[in-house]
Scaffold this motif. Structure first.
Motif, short mmCIF file in Angstrom:
data_model
loop_
_atom_site.label_atom_id
_atom_site.label_comp_id
_atom_site.label_asym_id
_atom_site.label_seq_id
_atom_site.Cartn_x
_atom_site.Cartn_y
_atom_site.Cartn_z
N GLY A 120 0.82 -1.21 0.00
CA GLY A 120 0.00 0.00 0.00
C GLY A 120 0.85 1.25 0.00
O GLY A 120 0.60 2.18 -0.77
N PHE A 121 1.88 1.28 0.87
CA PHE A 121 2.78 2.43 0.88
C PHE A 121 3.56 2.53 -0.43
O PHE A 121 3.77 3.62 -0.95
CB PHE A 121 3.74 2.36 2.06
N PHE A 122 3.95 1.38 -0.97
CA PHE A 122 4.68 1.38 -2.23
C PHE A 122 3.81 1.90 -3.37
O PHE A 122 4.28 2.69 -4.21
CB PHE A 122 5.18 -0.04 -2.55
N SER A 123 2.55 1.50 -3.41
CA SER A 123 1.67 1.97 -4.49
C SER A 123 1.37 3.46 -4.34
O SER A 123 1.20 4.17 -5.34
CB SER A 123 0.38 1.16 -4.55
N PHE A 143 3.14 9.11 -6.97
CA PHE A 143 3.85 10.39 -7.12
C PHE A 143 4.82 10.37 -8.28
O PHE A 143 5.24 11.41 -8.76
CB PHE A 143 4.60 10.74 -5.84
N THR A 144 5.20 9.19 -8.73
CA THR A 144 6.14 9.10 -9.84
C THR A 144 5.44 8.77 -11.16
O THR A 144 6.05 8.23 -12.08
CB THR A 144 7.20 8.01 -9.55
#
Length: 126
Positions: free
Chosen positions: A79-82, A87-88
Motif C-alpha cells: 500500500g505504501f509502495f503503491s 507520485f512518480t
C-alpha cells in the motif's frame, strides 16, 4: 478419545490423514492441514498449518493465524509502495486492489474450511 476412534471417524467421513504416534494430520483442500494432537489424555489439541504451495503464503509453511499477519504486513508495504509510485506517475492502485481481493478471498476460504472441520469433528465425536 482414542486414536482408533478418531481414525475410524475420519475414515467414515472420507478425510485424507496420516498418523504418527499420537498426532493425526488431516489434509484439507489447497494445502491446508489440521493437526490433531492426542498426547495429552485430558484434552485434544487442534492446530493448523498451510504447507507446500498455497494461495496465501506461497511456499512458506505457517499457521493460518501467522499467514493473516504475514499478509497484513505485505498489504501495508504494498500500500505504501503503491502510494509512492503514484507520485512518480505510475499507478499501481488497481494491482493493489486486486491483491487485497486475493487475500480476502483466500483468507476467508481457509478460515471457513478450518472452522467447518472443527465443527464437523466436534459433531463426529458426540
Amino acid at each position: 478419545m482414542e486414536i482408533t476412534q478418531i481414525v475410524k471417524l475420519l475414515d467414515q467421513n472420507n478425510f485424507k490423514y496420516t498418523v504418527k504416534k499420537e498426532i493425526i494430520t488431516v489434509s484439507l483442500e489447497f494445502s491446508q492441514n489440521v493437526v490433531i494432537d492426542l498426547s495429552d489424555p485430558t484434552k485434544i489439541i487442534i492446530s493448523d498449518y498451510l504447507s507446500s504451495w498455497n494461495f496465501l503464503t506461497g511456499c512458506i509453511k505457517m499457521s493460518l493465524k501467522n499467514a493473516f499477519l504475514y499478509n497484513f504486513i505485505g498489504l501495508l508495504f504494498f500500500g505504501f509502495f503503491s502510494q509512492y509510485t503514484a507520485f512518480t506517475n505510475s499507478n499501481l492502485t488497481n494491482l493493489f486492489l486486486l491483491f487485497i481481493a486475493w487475500i480476502l478471498l483466500f483468507s476467508t476460504f481457509y478460515l471457513v474450511k478450518l472452522e467447518s472441520f472443527k465443527i464437523q469433528f466436534a459433531a463426529m465425536r458426540k
